[in-house]
Structure formats: structure tokens, C-alpha cells
Design an enzyme around this catalytic site. Structure first.
Site, PDB file in Angstrom:
ATOM      1  N   ARG A   1       0.865  -1.180   0.000  1.00 29.27           N
ATOM      2  CA  ARG A   1       0.000   0.000   0.000  1.00 29.27           C
ATOM      3  C   ARG A   1       0.899   1.228   0.000  1.00 29.27           C
ATOM      4  NH1 ARG A   1      -3.427  -2.996  -1.284  1.00 29.27           N
ATOM      5  NH2 ARG A   1      -5.520  -3.318  -0.407  1.00 29.27           N
TER       6      ARG A   1
ATOM      7  N   GLU B   1      -4.128   8.054  -4.430  1.00 28.49           N
ATOM      8  CA  GLU B   1      -4.478   7.459  -5.716  1.00 28.49           C
ATOM      9  C   GLU B   1      -5.824   7.998  -6.181  1.00 28.49           C
ATOM     10  OE1 GLU B   1      -4.319   3.212  -5.208  1.00 28.49           O
ATOM     11  OE2 GLU B   1      -2.187   3.238  -4.667  1.00 28.49           O
TER      12      GLU B   1
ATOM     13  N   HIS C   1      -2.015   0.914  -9.789  1.00 24.92           N
ATOM     14  CA  HIS C   1      -2.573  -0.042  -8.826  1.00 24.92           C
ATOM     15  C   HIS C   1      -3.295  -1.183  -9.545  1.00 24.92           C
ATOM     16  CE1 HIS C   1      -3.967  -0.394  -4.365  1.00 24.92           C
ATOM     17  NE2 HIS C   1      -3.744  -1.580  -4.909  1.00 24.92           N
TER      18      HIS C   1
END
Length: 323
Positions: A236, A265, A284
Site C-alpha cells: 500500500r 491514488e 494499482h
């Protein structure tokens, strides 16, 4: 039983349509939780299924009928598990399914960063390849190098398997507990974190985001790494201090980085990471293949319906609610 199901962020279409055929379902996009429509439906929702919705006390106070929150992901740092348990709301996730897919992507980051593939792809496409390459364009070998894995869970072990058997890499790892099966299967060596950072040629971070792991890799840790080290983050974004990674890359304290996750993000356009040639940035995509996302959606729906039907979900996070 016809129930009110709130779908947030993402759910693969076949699973969404199946739920719609049997329940009252409303789909909400990311960042729609402050709209009147979302709040109105939340007030009658029996279950929530999806990705990335921040479920905290404030949200739960608006959902008096809620029985279960089903995450379409392995990680659940978006869920306040304590607040959920206090209200007897079940929380579930989808472990196991994405292990190989994320491990494939991690190896792809290792290879593309070491061999500078995205950078040299643009070199060719922009018309700069006019002569033989020089040392200026060389990458570094991956095979027979030392790979340090921080977090030897399912995904960490899947990465170790690929690296050890596919690329003859020497596996070093750090984990909260020793993993003797990994030590036997992949000849992996357990090291203290500082020792791993100093010895590894590639460092792959694959830990969950918790209070203990938030910001665990920062200036001090980057300075411990070799100047030739390549850092890979598939955990993360907040497990590292992003500004300190940028400084380490600019100062030449490490060679390069491959990142699938970021502190914020989507990545903001003024983020300096976008200006650095020695960084590979991905949006991601760890589990983002159709096959894997569909299976995760299916499992999330199984978890959801089990909880709504008064059965124990197969992937219950807060078992104290069931007990």
C-alpha cells in the site's frame, strides 16, 4: 429474501447483474459518498459490497440496517473493524484468489525496472533510437541477484517461488514470524529488517497497511540500501514515506523504484515521481486481470449473501461478531 444492496466502486458486471436479479441494488462510483443519493440508500442498506469505501463510525451511524460489508479485495485498511464489531456488522474480504496475479505483476515490475523497459519503449517510440545503444542505456541483471521480500505471506511466497526457480535469485525475507516452509522450499534466509535492506539487490515490500507498517520505509531505510538497489512496492502507498523515496531516488541513494501503489491514488499530476526516469509507475493494477477480478467479485458476493442469510461468511474478518 429481497434486500437492499449498496455496491460501491467496483464489481464485475456478471456478479452485479446477478445481484440485481434478486435484490434491490444500487451502484455508486468512487467518491460519491457525499451525495444525497448515496446517503439516502445507505440509510436502508442491508449490505455493502465493493472496493475502497471508507467504512468508519460516521458512515455506520447512517446505516442502521447494515449487517455486512463485503470488500472486493484482500486488504481491508478501508474498514474500521472495531467500529463494525461494536455495531455487530460483519466484515469480509477475498483472500487467496489474487495471489498469483499479484506475484506475476511484482515480477513484471522487477524486470521492467531493472531493464528500464518503459523508459526504453518511449526511447524507441519517440524516434531517438538512431544508432547502437551505449552504456548510458544499459539496465541491470535480475538473475542470480538477491531479492529481499518484506512480508512473506501468500503473495510474498508466490514472488519467492517465481524469483527462486525462474531467475535463480537468492531469497532473503523479513516477516513478523519465521516461515520455515518458505525457508525449505525456496532456500530463503530470514533476516532482521536492517540486515535485509543492506544486503538485498532488489527489495519488494508486500505487507498489509496497519498502524505498525504505516511509513515503515523512509529516509533511514533508503539510506541503508545499496546505491545499486531497486525498490519495489506492491503493498500500500502509505507503507512508505513517498517524499523520502523521491529524495532517495534524486540523490542516487538507490538506483530505481517500481511502484504499483501510492500515498494518494490516482497519482496527482504534480507528483515528482512522474518526472523521474528511474521510476516505473503503475495504476494499482496488482489484481487487475479479468479472470482474477471476476473471481474476487464472485467470492465477495458469496460472503455477502452468506452474511445476509444468517450464515457465517467463508472469509469473515471480525469473527467476534459471529461468536
Amino acid at each position: 429474501m429481497y434486500l437492499n444492496i449498496l455496491v460501491y466502486g467496483r464489481l464485475e458486471k456478471p456478479v452485479l447483474e446477478d445481484l440485481k436479479s434478486r435484490h434491490h441494488v444500487k451502484f455508486f462510483k468512487d467518491n460519491s459518498e457525499n451525495t444525497p443519493e448515496f446517503r439516502d440508500f445507505l440509510s436502508i442498506a442491508d449490505g455493502i459490497i465493493g472496493l475502497s469505501l471508507q467504512v468508519n463510525s460516521e458512515l455506520l451511524d447512517q446505516a442502521p440496517n447494515l449487517k455486512i460489508v463485503s470488500n472486493v479485495s484482500v486488504g481491508y485498511n478501508n474498514l474500521d473493524v472495531k467500529a463494525l464489531s461494536e455495531r455487530n456488522v460483519m466484515a469480509t474480504n477475498t483472500p487467496g484468489i489474487l495471489t498469483d496475479t499479484v506475484a506475476d505483476m511484482a515480477m513484471g515490475l522487477i524486470l521492467s525496472t531493472a531493464r528500464r523497459m518503459p523508459e526504453l519503449d518511449q526511447y524507441v517510440k519517440s524516434g531517438q533510437w538512431l544508432d547502437n545503444l551505449t552504456e548510458e542505456h544499459y539496465g541491470v541483471d535480475v538473475h542470480h541477484k538477491k531479492l529481499g521480500i518484506i512480508g512473506m505471506g501468500r503473495i510474498g511466497q508466490a514472488i519467492a517461488k517465481r524469483a527462486h526457480f525462474g531467475f535463480d535469485m537468492e531469497i532473503l525475507y523479513h516477516n513478523r514470524t519465521r516461515k520455515e516452509d518458505a525457508e525449505k522450499e525456496y532456500d530463503a534466509a530470514y533476516l532482521a529488517l536492517d540486515e535485509l535492506l543492506q544486503e538485498a539487490d532488489f527489495i519488494c515490500l508486500i505487507t498489509p497497511l496497519t498502524k505498525e507498517t504505516e511509513g515503515m520505509i523512509g529516509k533511514r531505510e533508503f539510506q541503508l540500501m545499496k546505491k545499486s538497489a531497486i525498490f519495489i512496492n506492491v503493498s500500500r502507498g502509505k507503507t512508505i514515506v513517498e517524499t523520502e523515496l523521491i529524495e532517495a531516488l534524486k540523490a542516487g541513494e538507490i538506483l530505481a523504484a517500481g511502484l504499483d501503489v501510492f500515498e494518494k491514488e490516482p497519482l496527482e499530476l504534480d507528483n515528482e515521481l512522474l518526472t523521474l526516469k528511474n521510476v516505473v509507475t503503475l495504476p494499482h493494477i496488482g489484481s487487475s486481470t479479468y479472470e482474477t477480478e471476476l473471481q474476487m467479485s464472485k467470492l465477495a458476493a458469496v460472503n455477502l449473501e452468506a452474511g445476509l442469510n444468517g450464515e457465517k461468511p467463508p472469509n469473515l474478518i471480525n469473527a467476534e461478531v459471529w461468536n
